[in-house]
Write a protein that holds these residues in place. Structure first.
Motif, PDB file in Angstrom:
ATOM      1  N   UNK A 360       1.002  -1.265   0.555  1.00  0.00           N
ATOM      2  CA  UNK A 360      -0.101   0.248   0.164  1.00  0.00           C
ATOM      3  C   UNK A 360       0.477   1.295   0.054  1.00  0.00           C
ATOM      4  N   UNK A 361       0.079   2.532  -0.919  1.00  0.00           N
ATOM      5  CA  UNK A 361       0.479   3.696  -0.373  1.00  0.00           C
ATOM      6  C   UNK A 361       0.808   4.588   0.671  1.00  0.00           C
ATOM      7  N   UNK A 362       1.759   5.187   1.359  1.00  0.00           N
ATOM      8  CA  UNK A 362       1.240   5.972   2.755  1.00  0.00           C
ATOM      9  C   UNK A 362       1.838   7.356   2.153  1.00  0.00           C
ATOM     10  N   UNK A 363       0.439   7.980   2.399  1.00  0.00           N
ATOM     11  CA  UNK A 363       0.658   9.497   2.153  1.00  0.00           C
ATOM     12  C   UNK A 363       1.453  10.224   3.412  1.00  0.00           C
ATOM     13  N   UNK A 364       1.735  11.236   2.956  1.00  0.00           N
ATOM     14  CA  UNK A 364       1.455  12.924   4.045  1.00  0.00           C
ATOM     15  C   UNK A 364       0.361  13.464   4.551  1.00  0.00           C
ATOM     16  N   UNK A 365       0.920  14.057   5.892  1.00  0.00           N
ATOM     17  CA  UNK A 365      -0.368  14.360   6.458  1.00  0.00           C
ATOM     18  C   UNK A 365      -0.558  16.286   5.798  1.00  0.00           C
ATOM     19  N   UNK A 366      -1.087  16.383   5.065  1.00  0.00           N
ATOM     20  CA  UNK A 366      -1.087  18.123   4.923  1.00  0.00           C
ATOM     21  C   UNK A 366      -1.826  18.476   6.094  1.00  0.00           C
TER      22      UNK A 366
END
Length: 385
Positions: A360-366
């Motif tokens: 899975x892709x792990x995204x950053x928190x904006x």
């Protein structure tokens, strides 16, 4: 000679004419008597007939008149009979009511006698000093209850203090004022001379008793002023209230109009029940305002405490925000390292047949700021409406 014969013939002719005329007169008289008898007989007969006819007609008329009278008077007779029966009933009711009134009058007389006896006993009792004092205290307490002052809250009864010489001073009531102050009230019942004046039958004797009554009131004012309660009780104004019955004080004032000035000079304010009720209601209003002020002070203290606690909570909340910001930064750094360092190498395993599952892709928190909108004030909505 011839003359003689002529005179004689005249005499004889006159005698004959006289005799004839006399007989004729007798005959006519007899005929007249007979006619008169016939007329009298006829008249008697007619009178008898008329009497008989008149009697019958009168009898019939009387009978008809009586029958007509009875027919006409029958309603009146019936009305009179009803009136008589009603009059009898009214008379019986009147006698019954008179009897009841007599019984009630006897009861009233007995009640008056009992009242006179009880009044005499009350007058005798009121001449005793302790009874007078107790009666004055009860009246004073009633006045205080009417004024809305609750016992042991806004006033105190029979509180004792001692003066500088050690004498016991015990006023009937001490009214507490807001701010720790108080007013001393003492009840007096100068009634001996007044009762003597009421029972006096002589006008001069009554006037003398009333003058003695005014002197007794003045003596009470003087003695109460000499006690100087304001020196014994803290935060007390330099006067004392002397509570006295309205009738007693008015009777004394009628005899001595300078009693009010005498009381003011002695530091004694003479107060009737009406005056004392006005004073106590003023004090009760002061207590209400003091309660409102205390509530306002309590609300102010609670507001200050709440504000201080809100400040502490805001500091903690800011610290939490700063911690979250730090955590988000560390998280984004970890995600960047994971994507650039770990995922690049790990995604090569499927190429070598190790596994077919995609990572899975792990995204950053904006870090996007949120615009806060303040809620409108209720007063602003009311003004707009």
């Amino acid at each position: 000679m011839a003359a003689t014969f002529l005179l004689l013939g005249l005499i004889v002719g006159g005698a004959a004419v006289y005799a004839w005329a006399r007989g004729q007169i007798r005959s006519e008289r007899r005929a007249a008597d007979e006619k008169l008898a016939l007329v009298q007989d006829a008249q008697s007969s007619w009178e008898e007939r008329m009497k008989a006819a008149t009697g019958d007609a009168l009898s019939r008329s009387q009978t008809s008149l009586l029958e007509l009278t009875e027919a006409k008077l029958a309603p009146i007779k019936e009305t009179l009979q009803k009136f008589e029966s009603q009059a009898k009933a009214l008379e019986e009711r009147r006698l019954h009511e008179v009897s009841r009134i007599g019984e009630q009058l006897r009861s009233v007389a007995e009640g008056q006698e009992k009242l006179r006896t009880e009044t005499g006993s009350l007058v005798t009792a009121l001449r005793a000093p302790h009874v007078r004092g107790r009666w004055g205290e009860v009246q004073l307490k009633r006045v205080v209850e009417l004024a809305g002052m609750v016992e042991y809250c806004d006033f105190r009864t029979q509180q004792s203090e001692r003066d500088d010489d050690g004498r016991l001073l015990r006023p009937d009531m001490v009214v507490k004022l807001p701010g720790g102050k108080c007013i001393v009230v003492d009840s007096k019942v100068p009634i001996d001379a007044y009762l003597d004046a009421v029972n006096a039958v002589n006008a001069d004797l009554k006037k003398a008793h009333l003058a003695r009554h005014a002197s007794q009131v003045r003596d009470h004012i003087k003695k109460l002023g000499q006690k100087r309660y304001w020196d014994q009780f803290d935060s007390t104004p330099d006067f004392v209230v002397m509570f006295v019955d309205e009738g007693l004080y008015r009777a004394a004032l009628d005899q001595d109009g300078s009693l009010f000035e005498a009381g003011a000079e002695s530091g004694v304010i003479v107060a009737s029940p009406a005056t004392l009720i006005g004073l106590l209601r003023t004090v009760a209003y002061g207590w209400q305002q003091e309660t409102v002020a205390e509530s306002a002070r309590a609300v102010s203290a609670l507001g200050k405490e709440l504000y201080d606690r809100l400040g502490v909570f805001a500091n903690h909340f800011a610290k939490v925000g700063r911690g979250l910001d730090t955590a988000i930064g560390a998280y984004n750094q970890a995600v960047s390292s994971f994507q650039t360092r770990l995922l690049v190498t790990a995604r090569k395993f499927p190429e070598h047949g190790v596994t077919n599952d995609e990572l899975p892709d792990v995204g950053q928190i904006e870090r996007k700021p949120v615009e806060l909108v303040a809620l409108p004030h209720p007063d602003a909505d009311a003004d707009a409406a």
